[in-house]
Design an enzyme around this catalytic site. Structure first.
Site, PDB file in Angstrom:
ATOM      1  N   SER A   1      -9.874  10.688  -1.039  1.00 47.13           N
ATOM      2  CA  SER A   1      -8.773  10.165  -0.233  1.00 47.13           C
ATOM      3  C   SER A   1      -8.079  11.330   0.479  1.00 47.13           C
ATOM      4  O   SER A   1      -8.711  12.019   1.279  1.00 47.13           O
ATOM      5  CB  SER A   1      -7.818   9.353  -1.104  1.00 47.13           C
TER       6      SER A   1
ATOM      7  N   GLU B   1       0.810  -1.214   0.000  1.00 48.15           N
ATOM      8  CA  GLU B   1       0.000   0.000   0.000  1.00 48.15           C
ATOM      9  C   GLU B   1       0.844   1.264   0.000  1.00 48.15           C
ATOM     10  O   GLU B   1       0.496   2.244  -0.662  1.00 48.15           O
ATOM     11  CB  GLU B   1      -0.931   0.001   1.215  1.00 48.15           C
ATOM     12  N   GLU B   2       1.957   1.266   0.717  1.00 46.64           N
ATOM     13  CA  GLU B   2       2.672   2.525   0.946  1.00 46.64           C
ATOM     14  C   GLU B   2       4.116   2.558   0.460  1.00 46.64           C
ATOM     15  O   GLU B   2       4.695   3.622   0.348  1.00 46.64           O
ATOM     16  CB  GLU B   2       2.659   2.865   2.445  1.00 46.64           C
TER      17      GLU B   2
ATOM     18  N   HIS C   1     -11.607   1.345  -1.745  1.00 53.55           N
ATOM     19  CA  HIS C   1     -11.168   2.743  -1.673  1.00 53.55           C
ATOM     20  C   HIS C   1     -11.516   3.536  -2.928  1.00 53.55           C
ATOM     21  O   HIS C   1     -11.484   4.758  -2.910  1.00 53.55           O
ATOM     22  CB  HIS C   1      -9.668   2.815  -1.404  1.00 53.55           C
TER      23      HIS C   1
ATOM     24  N   ASP D   1     -14.176  -0.362   2.312  1.00 52.72           N
ATOM     25  CA  ASP D   1     -12.852   0.253   2.178  1.00 52.72           C
ATOM     26  C   ASP D   1     -11.896  -0.351   3.204  1.00 52.72           C
ATOM     27  O   ASP D   1     -12.122  -0.262   4.413  1.00 52.72           O
ATOM     28  CB  ASP D   1     -12.968   1.770   2.374  1.00 52.72           C
TER      29      ASP D   1
END
Length: 763
Positions: free
Chosen positions: A626, A223-224, A733, A701
């Protein structure tokens, strides 16, 4: 067009768009009559935007060259279903493109994906079905394509497609080994190797279950950290480096997954800011001996396994280890036979050390790696022991990516937003420079728009993807000197293009800049068709605002922008401090105080808009998703913004609810930065809303947890504050699929019309 005619035309546009939001699926006779006025003058409706074929035209996705540069592969959406992709190929010389893998022919009835694969695709922002990813072997003999949970291998010679698996479980992260002898994948949390000659599977691990997973990037990495794999073949196929993930220490966050058919509780392991991460270990499996050796990543297990690369000869494993506070990034040199490691380069920052994909090991034992120590991201050459030999690039502009190296000629290719040695954030080009001597970069691609490239392994050719304000995304094959070879998808905007009927009603886009705290903020403005500067128009401020590639680009604009301009709105977007791949100082402005400098800059933008005679001061709205949702909530509750309304999608409303790596990079932990976290919490500010709010969120989400929105809903209700909301069952999301996106944009247009549009004006 006269002012009177312009006013009449705008009224007609608004009426037609409003009819669309009220679920009128076809153009009214009046709209049809207007569409006949001139070629390309049809009014764009939401129904057409979210229908097949896609208005952007035949855009090639995931384009890559074979290692020898003789064949190009790419993904193309089907004409009968834009959400399903097939794999295509085209020779780089003579010959037409051909379909290599027909997704529907191989898997006519796509079943339900596993939860693990759904989550992985969500992390990779993949919403299509069919062939969604593929990879070449390094010899260029095969293309591997996972398809609906199984693995298919296409042979380049003859084009035969071989099905390697047909199991109930999903095979994920499939790869062809470097010499093309094996295929590997992860199944049921274990790594499997498949011998192409014998057809025999060999499990490399067998104890993956429950909270223990092998060879898969953990949630945070996917994800990051922009790392979506958890295993790496050595060039000679002897070793496989693979990670082991233990999630037992990660907090369980019960997540209610609400769909149209009911609700289930997902016990999600979600590492929130300040809380424990998964423990990640790295091992090397020796295929000759069958021995698995643990890599020494240091005594502290609370670290991030950021990147893993092999040397060109396969004798050294390079590992990037990032500290939990992300202020230190170490490059480790690892002996794969023993697992012994040593730190050979360390990067440090008082804010955070960025992760990139700029590491490149060269055949002579040296390597290229980037650093921001000068204040800008630049490339440097190091010897095998980490000693810096020389700077490859320098200047007051950032390298965006290392795209390729021709080790025979000593040419280094990189992407940057720069012209004549000065930063130019709104454009992007491919440049080349020398590996061996100091020389000024030379542009490979022309200026004037936005380029991204995919270069072959030898650095002799590349696929160039380009667009500008008048050119839809197109893909071509080019030699390393930039000379054109052939189109892959020309996507010419002619009478046969799906967007052609609407082309003459595009709004005019202009660019400019504002100054804030010594930094230059770039903006773009799009005006409605028939724009008359003697009139006043409502404005929609589009915003993201967070750390990412900036949104202000001299590139093809999304069709949804035209829905807004057709409705009579001016669109304004500005990249505030912290947003975009700019200098270290520009990005670090929001360190420990997210939601403060960004809002200060957006206030500056709103004041600029109000200084323009053609902007209606009282009819300014903002919309974002977001981080953009986080921004619009803060903009609506900032009195100096004076917004009439705002649309907030999937917002983070309390950063302590978000994940570790992203949040702590910018905000540290809630324990260490309580003041910053408190200032970024929008709930205490909701009573300051200056206008109406539309709040949207997907009810499944797993990234920005739904709790972020429910706490706002609760606070607004407790305060008896009016607002509107739209929730999407089963959506994560992002809102996926044409029907739901059509509903989403009808909702947007209806809300805007009532708060800043024709109905607001008539009140």
């Amino acid at each position: 067009m006269t002012a009177a005619n312009s006013a009449s035309s705008v009224a007609v546009m608004r009426n037609i768009l409003l009819a669309s939001t009220l679920l009128v699926a076809t153009l009214t006779p009046l709209a049809a009559a207007i569409a006949q006025e001139a070629p390309g003058s049809a009014i764009l409706t939401p129904e057409r935007v979210f229908a097949d074929p896609a208005l952007a035209g035949p855009v090639a996705k995931g384009v890559s060259l074979s290692p020898d540069g003789e064949l190009v592969a790419f993904l193309r959406s089907r004409e009968d279903d834009v959400d399903v992709q097939d794999l295509w190929a085209a020779p780089t010389g003579a010959g037409e493109p051909f379909k290599l893998i027909d997704a529907r022919a191989l898997v006519p009835d796509a079943g339900e994906l596993s939860e693990a694969e759904k989550a992985r695709r969500e992390r990779m922002r993949i919403s299509a079905r069919g062939v969604v990813e593929y990879s070449w072997d390094e010899q260029g003999r095969y293309i591997l394509a996972p398809l609906e949970g199984d693995v298919f291998l296409a042979e380049r010679a003859g084009g035969a497609v071989r099905r390697l698996t047909e199991t109930e479980a999903d095979e994920i992260d499939a790869k062809v080994s470097p010499e093309g002898n094996y295929v590997s994948w992860v199944r049921d949390q274990d790594l499997i190797v498949y011998d192409l000659a014998s057809g025999r599977e060999t499990p490399i691990t067998t104890d993956g279950e429950g909270l223990i997973t092998w060879a898969t990037a953990e949630f945070i990495a996917q994800e990051e950290m922009d790392r979506d794999t958890g295993y790496w073949w050595s060039p000679d196929e002897r070793y496989i480096a693979l990670q082991r993930t233990d999630e037992s220490g990660v907090d369980v966050i019960p997540r209610l997954d609400i769909t149209g058919g009911g609700a289930t509780v997902v016990e999600q392991r979600y590492p929130r800011a300040g809380r424990p991460n998964a423990v990640v270990e790295l091992y090397v499996h020796d295929r000759q001996t069958g021995r698995r050796t643990r890599v020494d990543l240091g005594r502290n297990t609370d670290i991030y396994l950021a990147r893993v690369n092999w040397s060109a000869d396969g004798r050294t494993l390079y590992v990037q280890r990032q500290s939990r506070d992300q202020k230190t990034l170490d490059l480790l040199s690892v002996d794969p036979a023993t697992g012994a490691s040593r730190v050979i380069v360390t990067q440090r920052s008082d804010a955070w050390t960025p992760l990139t994909h700029d590491f490149k090991a060269l055949k002579d034992g040296t390597f290229i790696w980037s650093s921001e120590e000068s204040g800008w991201r630049h490339l440097y050459l190091h010897d095998r022991d980490g000693r810096r030999l020389r700077a490859i690039t320098s200047g007051d502009w950032p390298v965006k990516s290392l795209d390729g190296v021709n080790q025979q000629t000593g040419e280094v290719f990189f992407t940057a937003s720069m012209r004549d040695g000065r930063e130019l954030p709104i454009e992007q080009q491919l440049f080349r420079t020398s590996l061996r001597e100091e020389t000024a970069p030379t542009p490979v691609t022309p200026a004037g728009g936005w380029w991204s490239t995919s270069m072959n392994r030898t650095g002799t050719a590349f696929v160039g993807n380009y667009s500008d304000l008048d050119t839809p995304p197109r893909s071509g094959l080019y030699r390393a000197d930039g000379s054109f070879v052939r189109w892959i998808e020309e996507n010419r905007l002619d009478a046969s293009h799906p967007y052609y009927p609407y082309v003459s009603r595009r709004g005019e886009v202009t660019f400019g800049s504002l100054e804030s705290q010594g930094e230059t903020l770039v903006w773009q403005m799009t005006t409605p068709p028939g724009f008359d500067p003697s009139r006043q128009y409502p404005v929609v401020m589009q915003v993201y605002g967070g750390p990412s590639g900036g949104g202000v680009k001299r590139a093809w604009q999304p069709a949804t922008n035209q829905l807004l301009t057709e409705a009579g709105y001016i669109i304004f977007r500005m990249d505030n401090r912290g947003e975009g791949y700019r200098s270290a100082a520009f990005k670090e402005a929001l360190h420990l105080k997210m939601g403060q400098p960004e809002i200060e800059d957006q206030v500056r933008a709103a004041n600029y808009l109000r200084s323009l005679p053609f902007v209606d001061d009282h009819r300014i709205s903002a919309m974002g998703w977001s981080y953009g949702g986080f921004m619009t909530l803060h903009m609506l509750t900032e009195p100096e913004m004076g917004l009439a309304s705002a649309i907030s999608g999937a917002p983070v409303t309390d950063w302590s609810l978000y994940d570790t790596h992203y949040t702590e990079r910018f905000m540290s932990t809630p324990q260490a930065n309580a003041e910053g976290y408190a200032a970024s919490d929008v709930v205490p500010q909701l009573n300051l809303m200056t206008g109406r709010l539309l709040l949207l969120h997907g009810m499944a989400d797993d990234n920005v947890i739904f709790e972020n929105t429910t706490r706002v809903l609760n606070a607004l209700q407790e305060g008896s504050l009016p607002f509107e909301t739209m929730l999407y069952p089963g959506q994560r999301h992002g809102i996926r699929g044409n029907p739901r996106q059509l509903h989403q944009w009808r909702t947007y247009l209806d809300f805007l019309d009532r708060t800043i549009g024709s109905r607001a004006q008539g009140r």
